[in-house]
Write an enzyme that holds these catalytic residues in place. Structure first.
Site, PDB file in Angstrom:
ATOM      1  N   GLU A 143       0.818  -1.217   0.000  1.00 19.97           N
ATOM      2  CA  GLU A 143       0.000   0.000   0.000  1.00 19.97           C
ATOM      3  C   GLU A 143       0.851   1.266   0.000  1.00 19.97           C
ATOM      4  OE1 GLU A 143      -2.734  -0.249   3.271  1.00 19.97           O
ATOM      5  OE2 GLU A 143      -3.330  -2.291   2.791  1.00 19.97           O
ATOM      6  N   GLU A 148      -5.567  -8.217   0.623  1.00 22.88           N
ATOM      7  CA  GLU A 148      -6.174  -7.980   1.935  1.00 22.88           C
ATOM      8  C   GLU A 148      -7.616  -7.570   1.694  1.00 22.88           C
ATOM      9  OE1 GLU A 148      -4.497  -5.036   4.514  1.00 22.88           O
ATOM     10  OE2 GLU A 148      -2.447  -5.741   4.191  1.00 22.88           O
TER      11      GLU A 148
END
Length: 465
Positions: free
Chosen positions: A296, A396
Site C-alpha cells: 500500500e 487484503e
C-alpha cells in the site's frame, strides 16, 4: 468487457468505418437506403465473461433509434439502448455464467439517418463463461527459483480464473489464530495464511522469536500456502528507541535511508540483514513464500487532492519507494533467497509506483468496506488491464462483497485474504474465540465462501513439495 477497452474499440471502429466502409447508395431524394450491419462487438458466437456490460452493433451509416422495445435479449427487452452515429450499444443486466444469449435488433427498430427503417433483423449470439486469463508470465522474478516456488507459482497460474484460494492473516504477527477460528466454526481451514514480521525489531525475545519457524513449518506441512508481509517499523526519531511504520508517527526519511553512510541507511541495512536471515530459515525448510513487502505504498495520494502515503516507505513519493523495493530485491537475490514469489500491492491509479516487471510476479489489491461486487470488479478490471500478464489477487480485504458475488461479476482474484479481528482471535482460549461475529468477515461470510466449489480450502490443496 471492461469499459475502457470497450470504448477504445469503439473509437477504432469509428476510425475504420470513416476510412474503409462504403456507405449505402443514396436514393434519388438524397436519403440513404436501409442500414446494413458491418460488425458486432463481441463477434458473433464469441465466448464472453459474465461481467460483460455492453455489446454493440455497428452499421454502414448513421442510424436513429425508433423502437427500443424491438431490441431484445433472449426474448426480453434490453434494459438500456443508446445510439451514437453508426453504432447501437445495448447495456445488459448481469449475465448468468455458461449461458447462451441472443440479442436481436428487430424489424423497424432503427432507421438510417437520413434513410429508411430496417427491414432486416440483426442478431448477435454469444455464450458466457469465466474466461481463463491468457499469457500470464511463466517465469519468476527470482533467479534460479526453488522447485517449490515454481510448483506454487504454476499452481496459482494454472488455477487463475478457474478457482480462488481462501486465505487469512495472522493476528498481528506469528500465528494461525484466524485460520483456527475459521476451522472451529466451519470445519475447514483456509488454504493460505499470511505471517507478519511486524515485530522484527524485537526478535528474538521472550514474547516474539521469528527464528522459531515451527508454526510456519506446520502450516506448510499440513498443505497450506505461506505468505509473508512486513509492517516495517523504523525509529520514530534519531533520539527515540520507539518504532513505527506510520508516516504520521516517524520522521524517518526514506531518501536519507537510501544514501550510503547515513544513520537511516544503517537502520534499513541492519533490518534487511535480519529479515533476510529469517527468510533463509524458511528457504532451508524448502518453504516457498508469497512475499509482499512495502504494501500500500502510495496510500491515497493518487485518489484525491491532499491524499497521503500512510507508511514511511511511501512518504517521499514513488521514486524512492521503487528504489527501496529494488534494493531489497537485489539484496535478497545476492543472499540466494530463491524461494520468494514477489507480490506488489497496488492502490490502483498508482502506475508510477510500480517497481517493474522484472521485480514483480503478482499484483495485489487491498480493499475494505466494499459491499458492492461491481465496484470491486472495477478495481479488478483496472489492474487486469494495466498488468495483463500478471496474476491479480485480493491481497487484503474486510467487509467486502461475498466471494461468490465478486466471482460472478467477473472479479476472478487468485486468492482473497481477510484481515484479523484482534479481540476475536487474539486468545484462542478465551470466550471471544467462540463468537461468530467478526470485524471483517464473520463466520457466515466464510460459510458462504466455502459453499462455493470455486473456493479452495486447505484440505483441497495438492502436494506442492
Amino acid at each position: 468487457m471492461k469499459k475502457s477497452i470497450f470504448f477504445s474499440l469503439m473509437a477504432l471502429v469509428a476510425l475504420f468505418l470513416a476510412v474503409a466502409c462504403k456507405k449505402s447508395e443514396a436514393s434519388p431524394d438524397g436519403e440513404t437506403d436501409m442500414p446494413r450491419l458491418v460488425l458486432t462487438i463481441p463477434a458473433n458466437n464469441a465466448v464472453v465473461s459474465p461481467s460483460t456490460e455492453k455489446v454493440a452493433f455497428v452499421f454502414d451509416c448513421n442510424i436513429v433509434l425508433i423502437d427500443r422495445i424491438k431490441i431484445t435479449i433472449n426474448g426480453e427487452s434490453v434494459r438500456q439502448v443508446s445510439v451514437s452515429n453508426d453504432t447501437l450499444t445495448a447495456t445488459l443486466n448481469r449475465l448468468d455464467e455458461k449461458t447462451p444469449y441472443t440479442i436481436v435488433v428487430g424489424e423497424n427498430a432503427i432507421k438510417a439517418d437520413p434513410g429508411k427503417l430496417n427491414k432486416d433483423t440483426f442478431s448477435l449470439m454469444f455464450t458466457t463463461d469465466i474466461l481463463p486469463p491468457t499469457d500470464i508470465k511463466s517465469t519468476l522474478a527470482v533467479g534460479n527459483p526453488s522447485s517449490e516456488a515454481v510448483r506454487l507459482y504454476n499452481f496459482l497460474k494454472d488455477g487463475y480464473g478457474k478457482k480462488i484460494l481462501s486465505g487469512t492473516v495472522a493476528n498481528v504477527s506469528w500465528n494461525i489464530n484466524e485460520a483456527e477460528w475459521i476451522y472451529r466454526h466451519t470445519g475447514k481451514y483456509p488454504a493460505l495464511n499470511a505471517f507478519d514480521f511486524i515485530f522484527l525489531f524485537a526478535s528474538p525475545s521472550d514474547w516474539i522469536d521469528y527464528g522459531d519457524t515451527k508454526v510456519v513449518e506446520d502450516w506448510w506441512n499440513a498443505g497450506g500456502i505461506v505468505s509473508c508481509m512486513w509492517h516495517w517499523n523504523v525509529p520514530k526519531s534519531a533520539v527515540s528507541s520507539d518504532r513505527s511504520f506510520y508516516t504520521s508517527e516517524t520522521d524517518f526519511n526514506i531518501r536519507e535511508a537510501l544514501r550510503a553512510g547515513t544513520p537511516e541507511n544503517a537502520v534499513i541495512m541492519a533490518d534487511l540483514q535480519k529479515i533476510k536471515d529469517c527468510l533463509l530459515l524458511l528457504k532451508d525448510k524448502n518453504i516457498p513464500v508469497l512475499w509482499r513487502p512495502l504494501h500500500e505504498a502510495a496510500g491515497n495520494t493518487n485518489r484525491y487532492s491532499g491524499g497521503e502515503a500512510w507508511f514511511w516507505w511511501g512518504a517521499k513519493g514513488a521514486e524512492p519507494c521503487k528504489e527501496l523495493w529494488r534494493l531489497m530485491y537485489n539484496y535478497f537475490e545476492n543472499a540466494g533467497l530463491n524461494n520468494l514469489i514477489w507480490v506488489w500491492t497496488s492502490e490502483t491509479g498508482d502506475d508510477d509506483w510500480y517497481p517493474g516487471d522484472e521485480y514483480v510476479d503478482i499484483i495485489g489489491r487491498d480493499m475494505y468496506n466494499k459491499p458492492d461486487a461491481k465496484g470491486m470488479l472495477d478495481e479488478y478490471n483496472y489492474l487486469k488491464s494495466h498488468y495483463p500478464d500478471k496474476i491479480i489477487t485480493l491481497s487484503e480485504c474486510g467487509s467486502v462483497a461475498q466471494i461468490p458475488d465478486q466471482w460472478n461479476e467477473g472479479a476472478t482474484w487468485s486468492w482473497f485474504m481477510t484481515w484479523y479481528d484482534y479481540e476475536r482471535t487474539n486468545n484462542p482460549s478465551s470466550s471471544n474465540f467462540d463468537g461468530q461475529e467478526h470485524q471483517h468477515a464473520p463466520v457466515s461470510y466464510w460459510k458462504n465462501a466455502f459453499a462455493d466449489e470455486r473456493v479452495i480450502t486447505r484440505d483441497e490443496m495438492p502436494n506442492l513439495k
